[in-house]
Structure formats: C-alpha cells, structure tokens
Design a protein around this motif. Sequence first.
Motif, PDB file in Angstrom:
ATOM      1  N   PRO A 190       0.814  -1.216   0.000  1.00 52.77           N
ATOM      2  CA  PRO A 190       0.000   0.000   0.000  1.00 52.77           C
ATOM      3  C   PRO A 190       0.845   1.262   0.000  1.00 52.77           C
ATOM      4  N   ALA A 191       0.531   2.178  -0.905  1.00 52.47           N
ATOM      5  CA  ALA A 191       1.223   3.461  -0.946  1.00 52.47           C
ATOM      6  C   ALA A 191       0.808   4.292   0.264  1.00 52.47           C
TER       7      ALA A 191
ATOM      8  N   SER B  13      -9.816   2.409  -1.800  1.00 52.21           N
ATOM      9  CA  SER B  13      -8.371   2.325  -1.627  1.00 52.21           C
ATOM     10  C   SER B  13      -7.863   3.366  -0.642  1.00 52.21           C
ATOM     11  N   GLY B  14      -8.496   4.542  -0.638  1.00 54.54           N
ATOM     12  CA  GLY B  14      -8.099   5.579   0.311  1.00 54.54           C
ATOM     13  C   GLY B  14      -8.399   5.175   1.742  1.00 54.54           C
ATOM     14  N   ILE B  15      -9.597   4.631   1.966  1.00 52.76           N
ATOM     15  CA  ILE B  15      -9.954   4.135   3.302  1.00 52.76           C
ATOM     16  C   ILE B  15      -8.946   3.064   3.727  1.00 52.76           C
ATOM     17  N   TYR B  16      -8.698   2.125   2.831  1.00 49.55           N
ATOM     18  CA  TYR B  16      -7.783   1.010   3.098  1.00 49.55           C
ATOM     19  C   TYR B  16      -6.392   1.512   3.483  1.00 49.55           C
TER      20      TYR B  16
ATOM     21  N   LYS C 173      -7.820  -2.581  -6.215  1.00 49.84           N
ATOM     22  CA  LYS C 173      -8.622  -1.536  -5.583  1.00 49.84           C
ATOM     23  C   LYS C 173      -8.953  -1.804  -4.117  1.00 49.84           C
ATOM     24  N   TYR C 174      -8.767  -3.051  -3.674  1.00 50.05           N
ATOM     25  CA  TYR C 174      -9.154  -3.401  -2.307  1.00 50.05           C
ATOM     26  C   TYR C 174      -8.011  -4.018  -1.508  1.00 50.05           C
ATOM     27  N   GLY C 175      -6.807  -4.048  -2.075  1.00 55.04           N
ATOM     28  CA  GLY C 175      -5.664  -4.612  -1.365  1.00 55.04           C
ATOM     29  C   GLY C 175      -5.867  -6.057  -0.975  1.00 55.04           C
ATOM     30  N   CYS C 176      -6.501  -6.839  -1.849  1.00 54.40           N
ATOM     31  CA  CYS C 176      -6.975  -8.172  -1.506  1.00 54.40           C
ATOM     32  C   CYS C 176      -6.060  -9.276  -2.034  1.00 54.40           C
ATOM     33  N   TYR C 177      -5.624 -10.162  -1.129  1.00 53.88           N
ATOM     34  CA  TYR C 177      -4.904 -11.371  -1.507  1.00 53.88           C
ATOM     35  C   TYR C 177      -5.912 -12.414  -1.985  1.00 53.88           C
ATOM     36  N   SER C 178      -5.474 -13.322  -2.858  1.00 58.11           N
ATOM     37  CA  SER C 178      -6.318 -14.421  -3.337  1.00 58.11           C
ATOM     38  C   SER C 178      -5.608 -15.744  -3.102  1.00 58.11           C
TER      39      SER C 178
END
Length: 431
Positions: free
Chosen positions: A38-39, A121-124, A161-166
């Motif tokens: 995350p930036a 993404s900003g919230i995250y 967009k959600y910083g989500c791992y899969s």
Amino acid sequence: MKNKVVTAAVAAVMCAGIFFSACENAGKSILLGEPAAPAEFSYEESRDEGFEALNKSAQKFAAEFAAAACNLDASGKNFAVSPVSMYSALALAAECSSGDTRTEILSAMNTDYAALSENYSGIYRSLFEESDTSLSSVGNSVWIDSSITADNDCINTLAEKYGCYSYSADFASDNGNANLAVKHFIKQQTRGLIDENLQLGKDTLFTLINTFYLKDTWNMFGEQLDMTKDEYKFTEYDGGTKNTKLMQGNYAGIKVFDGGNFTSCYAQTNMGYTLTFILPDDGVSLDKVFTAENISAAMSADYSGTDHENKIHYHTRCLFPAFSASYNGDVKDILRGMGINSLFEAYACDLSSLMPDFSGAYCPEVKHITKLKVDRRGIEGAAITAIPTAGSPGPDGYENVYLDFVADRAFGFIISDKYSTPLFAGAVASI
C-alpha cells in the motif's frame, strides 16, 4: 443441485504480544495473487472529496451498525463491534456480487458502486500507521475452493482496488488443511491476537476475510496514565455501584458536547486515535442514548474549547475507567435490518461477479465475535470479518477554565482514527 452454503463470522480482539511456533501447522493453500504494497496515504488525499464522502458513509454505517448491535437489556454486559472491519468485508462482497445483492449491500453501506470502487483504496491505505509505540494495519483476502473457477477480472480488481490477496484451498476434499491455512493467515495478520479456526464447511465455495489490527499508547513513551487520588462511585447499567479510581486523560483545549440527554467528550492516544465517550445524563438509561443519531452526533460534534464571545478557553480532562468489552453473536438479522437480504437467500444471492458459472450460494449466518481492552497504557485490538460463501493552548487575553469530564456511570464509546473512521464502537455496562 444441492445448494452450496455460505457461512460467515466476525471477530475483534485486543490482547498482547505474539509468538509463532516454528512447528505450527500452516495448512495448505496456493497463493493466486497479491496486491502491491500500500502506498502511503497523504494529507492531500484525506481532503479529497471522494475520500471524505466515502468516509462519511462509513461513519453513518458505523452508527447504524453499532446502535443495532446494542442489546444491553438482554445481555447486561459490555460489548464492542468493529464497524471498519464489517464495512471492509461488505466492500469485498459488493465487488464480488451483482444485481440486487450488490444493490442491497451498497445501500446498507450508504454509497454506490462507482464511489466505493474509486475511493475504497483511500480508506484502506489510511488505516496503515506505524511508529515506535503504535501499529495499525488492515488486510483483505479471498479464499476460493479449488473446484471453483473464479473470474480473473474480479480477482485483479480485488487486488488493485481493495488490497486483496487471493488463495486457493481445497475445502471440499482437504477441509482440515484448508481451515488451518485460513487460521494461520488470520493469526499472522492479527499478530497472534486472533487464533481461531473458523471451521468453514466442506461446502464452502469462497470466503472473504478482512483483518484489522490496532495498538497505540496514550503518550509518546508508552507511560501509563495517572490514576485519580480518590475513588469515584461508578454506577453500572443494572444500578449497582462500584468504587474505583479512574484514569486521568491529559487536559486538552476542548469542551464537553451536550447532546440533550447525554454529554460527550474524548481522550486521544499518541498517534491521534480518539476514544469518544457517550455518557447518559443522570437518571437516563444508556440504551436510551446509544442510538445511531446520538453516535453520529458525538462523532461529528464541535469540541472546540474556545468561546470567543465570552473570551474563555476551556481545558477538559477525561476521567474514565479501564475496561474490556466483547461480543459473540450472529449479526445476520442486524444486516437484514439494514436492508441486506438476498445475500442470505439461496438463488436470490447473486455472486456472479466472482463466480459467473455458479448459482445457489448464500450466507446463512454472520457471526460476530469481539474482545476489546482499554487500560492505563493504551488501546490494543484486532478484528476479523469473514464472509464465506456457504489540545492547543488558548489565545492570549482569554480566561482559561479547567474542567473534568467524569465517566462515572455506564457509557457508550467510539474509537476512531485521525480521519474520523470508526474502528470500534460499543458500550460499557460494568467495570
């Protein structure tokens, strides 16, 4: 075709350090994709209209969710929920769903798809914070049964967009190791504070999981807050009393907010996390004031301590007890009350954005489990949400007035970050 079942669970816990055994069974899973680091979230981004609008939607959701979870007459116990964890998990669910299911989820979140997709993404990223004495982090992941072919575009969007791992795991044929993989991931993400096997069934198609971790001290060097010299009589929710010394928050250039039948003030940690109190007036029951309207009012109140008309600058110190709070229950009915229905109904639930070739998945329950602790050193906690498919000094020339805000009876609370994103909310019925 036999319906595949979606189960769900949510947990939030506050504890201490962590030690992972080198021999711990990490289960079996395959990493399908991971987000970029995350930036850093900038001050300029925090003033962006899109971020501010989505953050306000999260605040409104938090007030509604926390108020709906309050049932002191039934339990008589302290409780805490994690709105930010639930909101983030629902954001993942909105991205994975379509049709009425997505519409209902977005409506409960008080936003629309474009605003969520563009600004989550900003919230995250705003939830990441680290210093010598504090740490805050959030993580999103999707766990897909190895028999399911997921939509790659949806997987990529979740990552970007959600910083989500899969991950892929064999819930159907190797359920034990699949659950151990999920358990190990959660334990790592929450620094060992949550070490729980969600026991996802063999009929699990996929699971969306949000994790959140928070730790901060009251001051820069992690020193404990002073205690009051004298004891106060704390009136509990059931009318009983207990004599106790209270923690002394530092004086700040703020004044108490009068909400009509409650008053509100706050204490702040070293890195700017805010513990806001909702204190019912004498003779008023806590459950009567812990409402969505009052929670929103307390979060948005003007606590500025400067009275220019009367040339007074107020300095208020919060006196409050150490407390712990917990929650353990199914919140599906709460989400139904907020307008999410099709997610819980077979064949009405539309998860086609992630699984375009499968129908019949639904969620029969959403279990929420939390534990929270606030003490003399600071605030510490973690949360997971799983949705499987089955003061400044006053100006010169002003009089300085020093007051105490005393939380000496059952009270409500909200813990927010420096962007006013609600992280935890609940009520203290007893100490």
